[in-house]
Scaffold this active site. Structure first.
Site, PDB file in Angstrom:
ATOM      1  N   LYS A 191      52.188  35.688  46.936  1.00 43.03           N
ATOM      2  CA  LYS A 191      52.964  34.736  46.128  1.00 43.03           C
ATOM      3  C   LYS A 191      52.397  34.652  44.714  1.00 43.03           C
ATOM      4  O   LYS A 191      53.123  34.313  43.768  1.00 43.03           O
ATOM      5  CB  LYS A 191      52.996  33.363  46.815  1.00 43.03           C
ATOM      6  CG  LYS A 191      51.641  32.760  47.151  1.00 43.03           C
ATOM      7  CD  LYS A 191      51.050  31.939  46.029  1.00 43.03           C
ATOM      8  CE  LYS A 191      49.660  31.471  46.392  1.00 43.03           C
ATOM      9  NZ  LYS A 191      49.033  30.653  45.324  1.00 43.03           N
ATOM     10  N   GLU A 281      43.971  35.245  40.355  1.00 47.25           N
ATOM     11  CA  GLU A 281      43.955  36.134  41.524  1.00 47.25           C
ATOM     12  C   GLU A 281      45.121  37.123  41.531  1.00 47.25           C
ATOM     13  O   GLU A 281      45.002  38.240  42.018  1.00 47.25           O
ATOM     14  CB  GLU A 281      43.981  35.311  42.818  1.00 47.25           C
ATOM     15  CG  GLU A 281      42.670  34.618  43.161  1.00 47.25           C
ATOM     16  CD  GLU A 281      41.651  35.542  43.828  1.00 47.25           C
ATOM     17  OE1 GLU A 281      41.825  36.779  43.766  1.00 47.25           O
ATOM     18  OE2 GLU A 281      40.688  35.025  44.407  1.00 47.25           O
TER      19      GLU A 281
END
Length: 339
Positions: A191, A281
């Site tokens: 995501k 990330e």
């Protein structure tokens, strides 16, 4: 009361420590910086949670040996790139079985390992009681304000997942359980890629239509790869699928959205990373997901377009044009294949 050590004093590690301390557990938060430990012991961590007063029972240390000796439950809240190093340091001090909980969201490039796999590679099996994944739509900034938050504790061993559910759950932090570790880890990691892409479209000024398109088709990509890797399709309709996708793609708290937004406004990747000052990330995960799409022969056009922007110096405008110019297909094709 449980004895718990949290490794990593960034925003999420500190927020989870806040929850655990409020729940009455005997908590020790480890950071590799002594000055940060000193500040936390004075009840603030301003770099990561600038307006938060931490509980007096929340204690911090920079002594990793002390953190290892303190508890039988370890919560790993360090960035994906630091997981192996921290596990190696922990391993040198172990003499008993530990229940590991990881709360980071990423995949290691090149090895293509999920975080639970990395932990099991670095820690000898004789010292692992089990590994639980804690993941879901949860911004640290809102958790410490005690806003209602829901997450999932995932482990094939339901007893271990239930123990972590009991550890964290309170009146504002609700924890569900799940046995689909692969699905929860893939949903949580990928995501971030879609949030970067949504940030880019927002930075380009494309509006809500483009945002809805990227989120919806992004979820299809996540599920397509996850199921090919062994995940349960329904996991991606839950908290660690569509739930985490919504919160990361639509909130100003999202590092990945903010990074993408700056890219869409014309800043270079180096400029974005310097300005952010914290781990994003999704950038590292984009490389890993692109490699996974090749390894599993799964089409992931949004991931491929973002990879081209981040690592091949393709302009954001050209990447969008390539996405919109793809060959036509049936929207339900993915769903039919998954089922």
């Amino acid at each position: 009361m449980e004895k718990v050590s949290v490794f990593g004093a960034g925003s999420w590690g500190t927020a989870l420590s806040y929850v655990l301390a409020q729940n009455g557990h005997d908590l020790l938060l480890w950071t590799h910086r002594q000055e940060q430990a000193d500040e936390i012991n004075q009840h603030t961590n301003k770099r990561y949670l600038k307006d938060t007063q931490l509980p007096e029972s929340l204690k911090a240390t920079s002594d990793l040996t002390a953190a290892v000796e303190h508890a039988d439950i370890f919560v790993l809240a360090v960035p994906t790139k630091a997981i192996r190093e921290v596990c190696q340091d922990i391993k040198r001090n172990l003499d008993r079985k530990i229940l590991f909980v990881h709360v980071s969201k990423g995949i290691e490039p090149d090895s293509l390992k999920r975080i639970s796999e990395m932990i099991r590679e670095e820690i000898p099996e004789q010292w692992i009681e089990d590994v639980v994944v804690l993941s879901g739509p949860s911004h640290a900034e809102e958790v410490v304000q005690e806003h209602p938050t829901t997450v999932t504790a995932a482990c094939e061993n339901t007893a271990a997942a239930n123990r972590i559910q009991d550890l964290f759950m309170n009146h504002y932090f609700r924890v569900y359980t799940n046995t689909d570790v692969i699905g929860v880890e893939i949903g949580g990691a990928l995501k971030n890629i879609i949030a970067l892409a949504v940030g880019i479209t927002d930075g380009l000024g494309f509006g809500d239509n483009a945002k809805a398109a990227i989120m919806t088709r992004g979820l299809a990509e996540i599920a397509r790869l996850g199921v090919k890797m062994g995940a349960t399709p329904l996991t991606f309709s839950g908290l660690t699928g569509v739930g985490d996708l919504i919160v990361t793609c639509t909130s100003v708290h999202s590092r990945n959205w903010r990074a993408g937004n700056m890219l869409g406004k014309g800043k270079s990747l180096d400029e974005v990373l310097e300005e952010m000052g914290m781990v994003v990330e999704g950038i590292r995960t984009t490389k890993a997901a692109y490699q996974l799409s090749k390894a599993y022969d799964v089409p992931m056009p949004i991931t491929a377009a973002l990879y081209a922007v981040l690592f091949d110096n393709v302009s954001t405008d050209d990447a969008v044009g390539k996405l919109m110019g793809r060959m036509k297909k049936n929207e339900m094709e993915d769903l039919i294949n998954l089922l």
